[in-house]
Design a protein around this motif. Structure first.
Motif, PDB file in Angstrom:
ATOM      1  N   GLN A  54       9.337  -1.460   6.098  1.00  0.00           N
ATOM      2  CA  GLN A  54       9.358  -2.790   5.504  1.00  0.00           C
ATOM      3  C   GLN A  54       8.824  -2.817   4.079  1.00  0.00           C
ATOM      4  N   GLY A  55       7.905  -1.895   3.782  1.00  0.00           N
ATOM      5  CA  GLY A  55       7.354  -1.831   2.435  1.00  0.00           C
ATOM      6  C   GLY A  55       6.427  -2.973   2.088  1.00  0.00           C
ATOM      7  N   ARG A  56       5.925  -3.664   3.113  1.00  0.00           N
ATOM      8  CA  ARG A  56       5.056  -4.822   2.846  1.00  0.00           C
ATOM      9  C   ARG A  56       3.581  -4.441   2.758  1.00  0.00           C
ATOM     10  N   VAL A  57       3.239  -3.314   3.346  1.00  0.00           N
ATOM     11  CA  VAL A  57       1.844  -2.874   3.376  1.00  0.00           C
ATOM     12  C   VAL A  57       1.746  -1.504   2.715  1.00  0.00           C
ATOM     13  N   ALA A  58       0.709  -1.326   1.897  1.00  0.00           N
ATOM     14  CA  ALA A  58       0.536  -0.053   1.199  1.00  0.00           C
ATOM     15  C   ALA A  58       0.256   1.058   2.204  1.00  0.00           C
ATOM     16  N   VAL A  59       0.948   2.178   2.037  1.00  0.00           N
ATOM     17  CA  VAL A  59       0.761   3.341   2.896  1.00  0.00           C
ATOM     18  C   VAL A  59       0.520   4.551   2.004  1.00  0.00           C
ATOM     19  N   ALA A  60      -0.457   5.393   2.374  1.00  0.00           N
ATOM     20  CA  ALA A  60      -0.777   6.576   1.573  1.00  0.00           C
ATOM     21  C   ALA A  60       0.480   7.405   1.322  1.00  0.00           C
ATOM     22  N   ALA A  61       0.553   7.991   0.131  1.00  0.00           N
ATOM     23  CA  ALA A  61       1.754   8.720  -0.286  1.00  0.00           C
ATOM     24  C   ALA A  61       2.116   9.838   0.679  1.00  0.00           C
ATOM     25  N   ASP A  62       1.114  10.626   1.130  1.00  0.00           N
ATOM     26  CA  ASP A  62       1.420  11.738   2.026  1.00  0.00           C
ATOM     27  C   ASP A  62       1.911  11.237   3.383  1.00  0.00           C
ATOM     28  N   THR A  63       1.345  10.103   3.863  1.00  0.00           N
ATOM     29  CA  THR A  63       1.781   9.520   5.132  1.00  0.00           C
ATOM     30  C   THR A  63       3.206   8.988   5.001  1.00  0.00           C
ATOM     31  N   ARG A  64       3.477   8.309   3.901  1.00  0.00           N
ATOM     32  CA  ARG A  64       4.828   7.795   3.668  1.00  0.00           C
ATOM     33  C   ARG A  64       5.850   8.924   3.658  1.00  0.00           C
ATOM     34  N   GLN A  65       5.476  10.046   3.028  1.00  0.00           N
ATOM     35  CA  GLN A  65       6.374  11.199   2.954  1.00  0.00           C
ATOM     36  C   GLN A  65       6.669  11.748   4.346  1.00  0.00           C
ATOM     37  N   LYS A  66       5.636  11.817   5.207  1.00  0.00           N
ATOM     38  CA  LYS A  66       5.820  12.306   6.569  1.00  0.00           C
ATOM     39  C   LYS A  66       6.779  11.407   7.348  1.00  0.00           C
ATOM     40  N   VAL A  67       6.597  10.100   7.189  1.00  0.00           N
ATOM     41  CA  VAL A  67       7.435   9.151   7.914  1.00  0.00           C
ATOM     42  C   VAL A  67       8.880   9.229   7.415  1.00  0.00           C
ATOM     43  N   GLU A  68       9.064   9.284   6.118  1.00  0.00           N
ATOM     44  CA  GLU A  68      10.424   9.360   5.565  1.00  0.00           C
ATOM     45  C   GLU A  68      11.128  10.640   5.997  1.00  0.00           C
ATOM     46  N   GLU A  69      10.368  11.736   6.072  1.00  0.00           N
ATOM     47  CA  GLU A  69      10.945  13.005   6.518  1.00  0.00           C
ATOM     48  C   GLU A  69      11.323  12.923   8.000  1.00  0.00           C
ATOM     49  N   ALA A  70      10.472  12.272   8.808  1.00  0.00           N
ATOM     50  CA  ALA A  70      10.756  12.099  10.235  1.00  0.00           C
ATOM     51  C   ALA A  70      12.004  11.248  10.438  1.00  0.00           C
ATOM     52  N   THR A 116      15.294  12.726  12.383  1.00  0.00           N
ATOM     53  CA  THR A 116      15.718  12.116  13.651  1.00  0.00           C
ATOM     54  C   THR A 116      16.986  11.288  13.520  1.00  0.00           C
ATOM     55  N   GLY A 117      17.360  10.925  12.299  1.00  0.00           N
ATOM     56  CA  GLY A 117      18.540  10.098  12.110  1.00  0.00           C
ATOM     57  C   GLY A 117      18.296   8.640  12.436  1.00  0.00           C
ATOM     58  N   TYR A 118      17.026   8.238  12.438  1.00  0.00           N
ATOM     59  CA  TYR A 118      16.682   6.854  12.747  1.00  0.00           C
ATOM     60  C   TYR A 118      17.270   5.920  11.694  1.00  0.00           C
ATOM     61  N   ARG A 119      17.801   4.765  12.156  1.00  0.00           N
ATOM     62  CA  ARG A 119      18.376   3.784  11.244  1.00  0.00           C
ATOM     63  C   ARG A 119      17.320   2.753  10.874  1.00  0.00           C
ATOM     64  N   PRO A 120      16.848   2.733   9.642  1.00  0.00           N
ATOM     65  CA  PRO A 120      15.798   1.789   9.244  1.00  0.00           C
ATOM     66  C   PRO A 120      16.152   0.329   9.466  1.00  0.00           C
ATOM     67  N   ASN A 121      17.444  -0.028   9.495  1.00  0.00           N
ATOM     68  CA  ASN A 121      17.786  -1.420   9.695  1.00  0.00           C
ATOM     69  C   ASN A 121      17.707  -1.829  11.165  1.00  0.00           C
ATOM     70  N   ALA A 122      17.495  -0.849  12.070  1.00  0.00           N
ATOM     71  CA  ALA A 122      17.315  -1.163  13.492  1.00  0.00           C
ATOM     72  C   ALA A 122      15.836  -1.322  13.780  1.00  0.00           C
ATOM     73  N   ILE A 123      15.217  -2.285  13.096  1.00  0.00           N
ATOM     74  CA  ILE A 123      13.773  -2.506  13.210  1.00  0.00           C
ATOM     75  C   ILE A 123      13.470  -3.293  14.485  1.00  0.00           C
ATOM     76  N   ALA A 124      12.348  -3.019  15.044  1.00  0.00           N
ATOM     77  CA  ALA A 124      11.977  -3.698  16.285  1.00  0.00           C
ATOM     78  C   ALA A 124      12.056  -5.206  16.133  1.00  0.00           C
TER      79      ALA A 124
END
Length: 312
Positions: A23-39, A43-51
């Motif tokens: 969502q980009g609404r809350v600040a997330v540490a750069a290294d954590t953001r990188q891990k999530v984006e890589e995951a 996995t091929g997760y679709r970001p628009n399929a948000i809970a």
């Protein structure tokens, strides 16, 4: 179909952290953001399929997953769901899967992308993970006409298939039948497997075992469509129903009561089941929660001309 939970597990973070990155609404540490984006990439997760619980708005639509729209019971159930949803101002997206795990996965992904507010499922392949994946992404789910996984978040309006098979076998046994067979579809559907198990349990209580279809004096079909096909096949072979072979179905579709067919079957109320499923979904949508409610219906055996005394 990849879920938010799988992305979080691969990245070694919480679900909320993954949501914050998306969502980009809350600040997330750069290294954590990188891990999530890589995951997400892995996995091929679709970001628009948000809970659903994280969405800012509703789509005013629900999904309907059906294994076989050619089956009049599933067709009637779908119509009931569509009509009930319309009364709440919701559209219904209906998808036919043929009980194919691959198609089920594609359909559930498509419903994610269309941001449906809830899903009603009329049948799935054995072992399907679709309900849990939907639930993990915050989408309320109600199973209509079968039970599914033992997840407390799930909703279901179910049949007591064990009791139904007991009634069917008791009826045939009372007519003198001792050689009974069960016939199901070519694909493995959860409700069909449960009915088979109920059938075998009912035989076991009478110290009987299923016999091959060719040796049976009575055949119990998983649903009415199969039963009608069996009657046609038996009579084309020169034998009679019920003189040589008795046949039963399940669902009591309109054609079952036709004077020239007179099918003995278990009655299921597709209309009220569909209405109840939508009622449960809407209640959960309004509350911003999962359905977390299960109910089981006992269906009546309707005896007609397709069953008779066992041949001598």
């Amino acid at each position: 179909m990849t879920t938010l939970v799988e992305v979080a597990r691969r990245a070694g973070v919480s679900k909320s952290t993954v949501s914050n990155v998306i969502q980009g609404r809350v600040a997330v540490a750069a290294d954590t953001r990188q891990k999530v984006e890589e995951a997400i990439r892995q996995t091929g997760y679709r970001p628009n399929a948000i809970a659903r619980s994280l969405r800012a708005r509703t789509s005013h639509s629900i999904g309907m997953i059906v294994p076989d729209l050619a089956n009049p019971f599933h067709a009637a159930l779908s119509v009931a769901v569509e009509r009930a949803a319309k009364q709440h101002g919701y559209a219904t997206l209906v998808a036919h899967t043929d009980c194919s795990p691959e198609i089920e996965d594609e359909v559930s992904r498509a419903l994610f992308e269309r941001r449906v507010d809830g899903v009603v499922i009329a049948g799935l392949s054995t072992g399907s993970e679709v309900p849990v994946n939907l639930l993990d992404n915050g989408i309320p789910v109600v199973l209509a006409s079968f039970g599914g996984p033992k997840d407390k978040r799930l909703g279901s309006v179910d049949h007591d298939d064990v009791a139904a098979m007991e009634a069917v076998v008791a009826h045939l046994h009372g007519l003198g039948h001792r050689r009974l067979a069960f016939v199901s579809q070519d694909y493995a559907e959860q409700s069909g497997e449960r009915r088979r198990q109920g059938f075998e349990q009912a035989l076991k209580r009478r110290r009987l075992k299923p016999v091959p279809r060719a040796e049976a004096t009575a055949i119990v079909a998983h649903n009415d469509l199969l039963a009608l096909d069996l009657i046609d096949e038996i009579e084309r072979s020169g034998r009679s129903v019920p003189g040589d072979v008795s046949v039963t179905g399940h669902d009591d579709i309109p054609l079952a009561a036709h004077a020239r067919i007179g099918l003995t079957t278990v009655r299921s109320d597709a209309q009220s089941m569909g209405q109840r499923a939508v009622e449960l979904v809407m209640k959960a949508v309004r509350a911003g929660s999962h359905v977390a409610h299960r109910e089981i219906r006992t269906n009546r055996l309707v005896i007609r001309q397709s069953t008779g005394a066992a041949p001598a």
